[in-house]
Design an enzyme around this catalytic site. Structure first.
Site, PDB file in Angstrom:
ATOM      1  N   CYS A  49       0.833  -1.205   0.000  1.00 43.66           N
ATOM      2  CA  CYS A  49       0.000   0.000   0.000  1.00 43.66           C
ATOM      3  C   CYS A  49       0.870   1.259   0.000  1.00 43.66           C
ATOM      4  O   CYS A  49       1.713   1.465   0.879  1.00 43.66           O
ATOM      5  CB  CYS A  49      -0.915  -0.022   1.229  1.00 43.66           C
ATOM      6  SG  CYS A  49      -1.802   1.515   1.450  1.00 43.66           S
ATOM      7  N   HIS A  66      -6.335   3.087   0.358  1.00 46.54           N
ATOM      8  CA  HIS A  66      -6.101   3.339   1.795  1.00 46.54           C
ATOM      9  C   HIS A  66      -6.900   4.598   2.089  1.00 46.54           C
ATOM     10  O   HIS A  66      -6.659   5.640   1.444  1.00 46.54           O
ATOM     11  CB  HIS A  66      -4.594   3.526   2.042  1.00 46.54           C
ATOM     12  CG  HIS A  66      -4.215   3.804   3.482  1.00 46.54           C
ATOM     13  ND1 HIS A  66      -3.239   3.086   4.143  1.00 46.54           N
ATOM     14  CD2 HIS A  66      -4.642   4.754   4.357  1.00 46.54           C
ATOM     15  CE1 HIS A  66      -3.096   3.561   5.375  1.00 46.54           C
ATOM     16  NE2 HIS A  66      -3.934   4.581   5.528  1.00 46.54           N
ATOM     17  N   HIS A 106      -8.462   7.949   2.655  1.00 50.07           N
ATOM     18  CA  HIS A 106      -7.843   9.276   2.709  1.00 50.07           C
ATOM     19  C   HIS A 106      -8.901  10.323   2.452  1.00 50.07           C
ATOM     20  O   HIS A 106      -9.854  10.107   1.703  1.00 50.07           O
ATOM     21  CB  HIS A 106      -6.693   9.412   1.712  1.00 50.07           C
ATOM     22  CG  HIS A 106      -7.038   9.031   0.305  1.00 50.07           C
ATOM     23  ND1 HIS A 106      -7.131   7.718  -0.102  1.00 50.07           N
ATOM     24  CD2 HIS A 106      -7.328   9.783  -0.787  1.00 50.07           C
ATOM     25  CE1 HIS A 106      -7.447   7.681  -1.380  1.00 50.07           C
ATOM     26  NE2 HIS A 106      -7.589   8.918  -1.827  1.00 50.07           N
TER      27      HIS A 106
HETATM   28  P1  5GP Z   1      -7.887   9.289  -4.924  1.00 60.48           P
HETATM   29  O1  5GP Z   1      -7.811   9.419  -6.415  1.00 60.48           O
HETATM   30  O2  5GP Z   1      -7.666   7.851  -4.496  1.00 60.48           O
HETATM   31  O3  5GP Z   1      -9.092   9.899  -4.295  1.00 60.48           O
HETATM   32  O4  5GP Z   1      -6.674  10.126  -4.356  1.00 60.48           O
HETATM   33  C1  5GP Z   1      -5.354   9.691  -4.389  1.00 60.48           C
HETATM   34  C2  5GP Z   1      -4.498  10.916  -4.335  1.00 60.48           C
HETATM   35  O5  5GP Z   1      -3.174  10.528  -4.023  1.00 60.48           O
HETATM   36  C3  5GP Z   1      -4.428  11.686  -5.664  1.00 60.48           C
HETATM   37  O6  5GP Z   1      -4.895  13.015  -5.469  1.00 60.48           O
HETATM   38  C4  5GP Z   1      -2.950  11.618  -6.038  1.00 60.48           C
HETATM   39  O7  5GP Z   1      -2.477  12.810  -6.635  1.00 60.48           O
HETATM   40  C5  5GP Z   1      -2.283  11.343  -4.708  1.00 60.48           C
HETATM   41  N1  5GP Z   1      -1.036  10.619  -4.804  1.00 60.48           N
HETATM   42  C6  5GP Z   1      -0.804   9.499  -5.549  1.00 60.48           C
HETATM   43  N2  5GP Z   1       0.465   9.072  -5.371  1.00 60.48           N
HETATM   44  C7  5GP Z   1       1.040   9.944  -4.493  1.00 60.48           C
HETATM   45  C8  5GP Z   1       2.353  10.027  -3.922  1.00 60.48           C
HETATM   46  O8  5GP Z   1       3.247   9.220  -4.168  1.00 60.48           O
HETATM   47  N3  5GP Z   1       2.592  11.074  -3.075  1.00 60.48           N
HETATM   48  C9  5GP Z   1       1.610  11.990  -2.766  1.00 60.48           C
HETATM   49  N4  5GP Z   1       1.971  12.973  -1.935  1.00 60.48           N
HETATM   50  N5  5GP Z   1       0.377  11.934  -3.294  1.00 60.48           N
HETATM   51  C10 5GP Z   1       0.089  10.923  -4.136  1.00 60.48           C
HETATM   52 ZN    ZN Z   2      -2.379   1.288   3.626  1.00 57.63          ZN
END
Ligand code: 5GP
Ligand code: ZN
Length: 113
Positions: A4, A97, A99
């Site tokens: 993860c 995970h 968030h």
């Molecule tokens: P989701 O699309 O799952 O709601 O949000 C995942 C978020 O994680 C995205 O906004 C993406 O830009 C961010 N993200 C993905 N990989 C990384 C990383 O390696 N570092 C950071 N700081 N953010 C990440």
């Molecule tokens: Zn996790």
């Protein structure tokens, strides 16, 4: 969870730009910001998504919202921000995970699309 991304970030195995940390949550700047302020707040326990919150782990969700209010006050954007959690592929969840996106610094439209 060995594979993860956010568990690795929490453990420091992958670098991140830390904004806030306590015993239960970790907050860091999103790598691909969608607003002038775009912070991710995650529980230190691996919970897959908002759909997996239950009476045993909801303390993490509560702490995340406490952290969000604290960060907003500290950074001076407590008068306007958005908190979003995408749950599942249909909502665009790419990291499995839990968030919460904490966004501020621009106007936001509603409905979000
Ligand atoms: P989701 O699309 O799952 O709601 O949000 C995942 C978020 O994680 C995205 O906004 C993406 O830009 C961010 N993200 C993905 N990989 C990384 C990383 O390696 N570092 C950071 N700081 N953010 C990440
Ligand atoms: Zn996790």
């Amino acid at each position: 969870m060995e594979d993860c991304l956010f568990c690795k970030i929490i453990k420091g195995e992958i670098p991140s730009s830390k904004v806030y940390e306590d015993d239960m949550v970790y907050a860091f700047n999103d790598i691909d910001p969608q607003a002038p302020v775009h912070i991710l707040i995650v529980p230190k326990e691996h919970i897959k998504s908002a759909g997996e919150i239950n009476e045993d782990n909801s303390k993490y969700a509560a702490r995340i919202f406490e952290a969000a209010a604290k960060i907003a006050k500290e950074k001076g954007f407590e008068d306007g921000f958005r908190i979003v959690s995408n749950c599942g592929d249909i909502a665009g969840q790419t990291v499995k995970h839990l968030h919460f996106h904490l966004l501020s610094g621009r106007d936001f439209t509603w409905p979000p699309g």
